[in-house]
Design an enzyme around this catalytic site. Structure first.
Site, PDB file in Angstrom:
ATOM      1  N   SER A 110      35.452   0.161  18.506  1.00 44.89           N
ATOM      2  CA  SER A 110      35.060  -0.472  19.765  1.00 44.89           C
ATOM      3  C   SER A 110      34.632   0.582  20.789  1.00 44.89           C
ATOM      4  CB  SER A 110      36.215  -1.358  20.255  1.00 44.89           C
ATOM      5  OG  SER A 110      35.796  -2.179  21.308  1.00 44.89           O
ATOM      6  N   ASP A 160      31.601 -11.398  15.804  1.00 41.67           N
ATOM      7  CA  ASP A 160      32.073 -10.568  16.918  1.00 41.67           C
ATOM      8  C   ASP A 160      31.347 -10.966  18.204  1.00 41.67           C
ATOM      9  OD1 ASP A 160      32.760  -8.574  18.711  1.00 41.67           O
ATOM     10  OD2 ASP A 160      32.708  -6.979  17.212  1.00 41.67           O
ATOM     11  N   HIS A 191      36.013  -9.305  16.484  1.00 45.90           N
ATOM     12  CA  HIS A 191      36.028  -7.927  16.981  1.00 45.90           C
ATOM     13  C   HIS A 191      37.154  -7.092  16.354  1.00 45.90           C
ATOM     14  CE1 HIS A 191      34.459  -4.966  19.752  1.00 45.90           C
ATOM     15  NE2 HIS A 191      35.660  -4.730  20.245  1.00 45.90           N
TER      16      HIS A 191
HETATM   17  C1  MLT Z   1      35.725  -2.574  24.647  1.00 43.13           C
HETATM   18  O1  MLT Z   1      36.492  -3.451  25.010  1.00 43.13           O
HETATM   19  O2  MLT Z   1      36.112  -1.464  24.372  1.00 43.13           O
HETATM   20  C2  MLT Z   1      34.288  -2.929  24.580  1.00 43.13           C
HETATM   21  O3  MLT Z   1      34.099  -3.993  23.848  1.00 43.13           O
HETATM   22  C3  MLT Z   1      33.435  -1.821  24.130  1.00 43.13           C
HETATM   23  C4  MLT Z   1      33.227  -0.902  25.271  1.00 43.13           C
HETATM   24  O4  MLT Z   1      33.443  -1.304  26.396  1.00 43.13           O
HETATM   25  O5  MLT Z   1      32.827   0.236  25.019  1.00 43.13           O
END
Ligand code: MLT
Length: 206
Positions: A110, A160, A191
């Site tokens: 992520s 996702d 996700h």
């Molecule tokens: C997260 O929650 O980390 C996002 O989905 C990805 C990001 O903000 O880089």
């Protein structure tokens, strides 16, 4: 012993005899820390050296690797500055800890996958390859990098809502245009990471 400040809190697990030659750079997701992905690193590359920094940006107390303005809306100036800062940390840690000649393979989830992708695009000399779980396009560089010889595994979730399939396709296209060899693995998932993602990435890493 003199302590050297590399600018990040991090954990280092030294390589074991017979472990993979390339160190693994572990990059956690939002709200994670430097301990989170150590078991994942060991599962993917048993015995490899593991280098795991903690993101320095705090969002409501949750560590991240760069600032965002909203979900999926990134502060591009910060992405750029943080990618360079992390790249410098990686170079410094390789030297300080004698991590060897092989460039690190990044394993990111992520937000960690997104900063790894930013490093590939902005500092292509730093990583030897990358496993990016649930990644997005973090930035489109002004000058396309040369990623010839770099292998990238994208572990994406078909359902996702954050790193959407369209984002995965965009990132894959951007990396391929730069010359990277890209493998996209689709999981029937959202996700969150699944056991199937880890198995596929391990097989890809060989
Ligand atoms: C997260 O929650 O980390 C996002 O989905 C990805 C990001 O903000 O880089």
């Amino acid at each position: 012993m003199r302590s050297v400040d590399l600018g990040f809190a991090y954990k280092l697990v030294p390589a074991r005899d017979g472990g993979a030659p390339a160190p693994v750079l572990l990059l956690h997701g939002t709200g994670g820390d430097e301990s989170d992905l150590l078991p994942l690193g060991e599962a993917l590359a048993p015995g490899a050296a593991l280098l795991s920094p903690r993101g320095k940006v705090l969002e409501n107390g949750m560590p991240r690797f760069f600032r965002r303005l909203a979900e999926g809306v990134f502060d591009l100036k910060d992405v750029e500055a943080r990618a360079h800062e992390l790249a410098d940390f990686v170079q410094g840690a390789r030297e300080l800890h004698h991590l060897g000649e092989a460039r690190p393979i990044a394993v990111g989830f992520s937000n960690g996958a997104n900063i790894a992708a930013a490093m590939l695009l902005l500092r292509p000399e730093v990583l030897g390859g990358a496993i990016l779980f649930r990644a997005m396009v973090p930035i489109v560089p002004a000058t396309p990098p040369d990623l010839g010889g770099i292998r990238v595994f994208l572990g994406a979730g078909r359902r996702d809502p954050i790193a959407s399939p369209a984002e995965t396709d965009r990132l894959s296209g951007l990396l391929k245009e730069a010359g990277a060899s890209v493998t996209v693995q689709w999981a029937d998932a959202g996700h969150s990471l699944t056991a199937g993602d880890v198995e596929a990435a391990k097989a890809w890493l060989g």
